[in-house]
Design an enzyme around this catalytic site. Structure first.
Site, PDB file in Angstrom:
ATOM      1  N   HIS A  62      37.707  23.736  38.720  1.00 55.06           N
ATOM      2  CA  HIS A  62      37.201  22.449  38.894  1.00 55.06           C
ATOM      3  C   HIS A  62      36.631  21.893  37.584  1.00 55.06           C
ATOM      4  CE1 HIS A  62      32.917  23.758  39.357  1.00 55.06           C
ATOM      5  NE2 HIS A  62      33.279  24.928  39.792  1.00 55.06           N
ATOM      6  N   ASP A 163      30.543  26.940  34.254  1.00 51.99           N
ATOM      7  CA  ASP A 163      31.101  26.742  35.629  1.00 51.99           C
ATOM      8  C   ASP A 163      31.531  25.096  35.786  1.00 51.99           C
ATOM      9  OD1 ASP A 163      31.375  26.294  38.080  1.00 51.99           O
ATOM     10  OD2 ASP A 163      29.287  26.763  38.719  1.00 51.99           O
ATOM     11  N   GLU A 193      33.815  19.930  43.403  1.00 53.30           N
ATOM     12  CA  GLU A 193      33.921  21.592  44.074  1.00 53.30           C
ATOM     13  C   GLU A 193      32.416  21.731  44.224  1.00 53.30           C
ATOM     14  OE1 GLU A 193      33.207  25.626  43.816  1.00 53.30           O
ATOM     15  OE2 GLU A 193      32.301  24.338  42.538  1.00 53.30           O
ATOM     16  N   ASP A 216      37.460  30.386  38.855  1.00 51.67           N
ATOM     17  CA  ASP A 216      36.230  29.954  38.640  1.00 51.67           C
ATOM     18  C   ASP A 216      35.330  30.834  38.134  1.00 51.67           C
ATOM     19  OD1 ASP A 216      33.785  28.481  39.010  1.00 51.67           O
ATOM     20  OD2 ASP A 216      34.543  27.812  41.200  1.00 51.67           O
TER      21      ASP A 216
HETATM   22 CO    CO Z   1      29.076  26.108  40.494  1.00 57.43          CO
HETATM   23 ZN    ZN Z   2      32.287  26.485  39.836  1.00 55.05          ZN
END
Ligand code: CO
Ligand code: ZN
Length: 330
Positions: A62, A163, A193, A216
């Site tokens: 993402h 992230d 996401e 991820d």
């Molecule tokens: Co996150």
């Molecule tokens: Zn993530």
């Protein structure tokens, strides 16, 4: 790799506003992809064609990061905001807000007399240096991010938005290096996401893959008095077995472990107590999809100093290439 990660993590891209990240990734992958498109939601979909004998595989990382949206401006010029994704009030005071036009604000909490209590998000405000609502450089409806620069400390890399931009970098590197795969591999750089795997949902329904693998970050259990979790920074990519939103396909978990073992890639198994990933969206798309996730161990997730290990990142690229370079018969 470090330069690519730096460029990606420092880019601006709260959920729903991923344009800058998408442009960066597109420039990196365009010469290597057979087909490339952007769908209505903003997912960037790059196909690397196989030789026709393999499976249809969707890889999802993402592009969006957590952030906020301005909901109110006081007559004194202070902003109030709504969260975009999982924003923690524990991390807010003293952090900096950055808007799409580069405007920087300071985030702080209302004065409190009881130090044991931290207020909810409604007790925090953003100071952009305005003296009134009239000279405020931002408007209600403007989105923003929690700003911090990238820093490299030996094997440890820290920044906001690791992230999941670190996994976007892994996807980019794998796409660039993938050769002679039997599989049609759709590298999808997804949107939204952090607000509920929305981009991966529509992309998976469109692509209808045989196999879905999300990339991820995951939490670690290796910090002082941290969660009891058997994932450590620097011990290799974590092969997800379960999180709060999905149970990974057992056959795919076995295949991933086998690939890691035969290529002698250090790896660990992940059981995450909370949270989920784009793998959940892929798994329950269409008639159901075989899904799993390769996770990069990350300390301080959803703070502005999310920290990963460069060796874990490089081993994640290796593991993904090993999986895509071999038959996936489940
Ligand atoms: Co996150
Ligand atoms: Zn993530």
């Amino acid at each position: 790799m470090q330069q690519l990660i730096k460029n990606l993590v420092e880019a601006y891209g709260p959920s729903g506003f991923e344009d800058e990240v998408r442009a960066l990734i597109r420039a990196e992958i365009e010469p290597f992809a057979d087909e490339i498109s952007v769908d209505a939601m903003g997912n960037l979909i790059a196909l690397k064609k196989g030789n026709g004998s393999g499976k249809k595989v969707m890889i999802a990382a993402h592009m969006d990061e957590i952030g906020f949206m301005v909901s109110h401006i006081s007559k004194e010029g202070f902003l109030r905001f709504a969260n975009i994704g999982g924003v923690s009030n524990l991390h807010l005071s003293g952090t900096r807000a950055k808007f799409a036009d580069g405007t920087i604000g300071v985030i702080y909490g209302e004065r409190r007399t009881d130090r044991s209590k931290i207020g909810g998000l409604d007790k925090f405000y953003i100071d952009v240096g305005a003296s009134s609502s009239d000279d405020c450089p931002v408007s209600v409806g403007d989105a923003g991010i929690f700003w911090q620069t990238f820093v490299e400390r030996g094997d440890h890399l820290s920044s906001k938005a690791m992230d999941d931009r670190v996994c976007c970098a892994i996807g980019v590197a794998a796409l660039q290096q993938l050769e002679d795969s039997a599989h049609d591999v759709y590298f999808v750089f997804t949107v939204q996401e952090e607000v509920g795997v929305r981009g991966a949902t529509t992309a998976a329904n469109r692509i209808m893959p045989d196999i879905g693998i999300a990339l991820d970050v995951t939490l670690t259990g290796d910090t002082p008095n941290g969660a009891k979790m058997a994932v450590d920074l620097g011990k290799g990519p974590a092969i997800k077995v379960k999180d709060a939103g999905m149970i990974a396909h057992q056959g795919l978990v076995r295949l991933m472990r086998g690939a890691a073992e035969s290529a002698e890639i250090p790896h660990q198994l992940e059981v995450l107590l909370g949270g989920s990933t784009d793998a959940r969206a892929m798994q329950i798309s269409g008639p159901g999809v075989i899904a799993g996730c390769i996770s990069v161990p990350c300390r301080y997730v959803h703070s502005t100093s999310e920290t990963v290990s460069l060796s874990d990142v490089k081993n994640s690229v290796k593991l993904l290439l090993e999986i895509l370079g071999n038959p996936i018969d489940l």
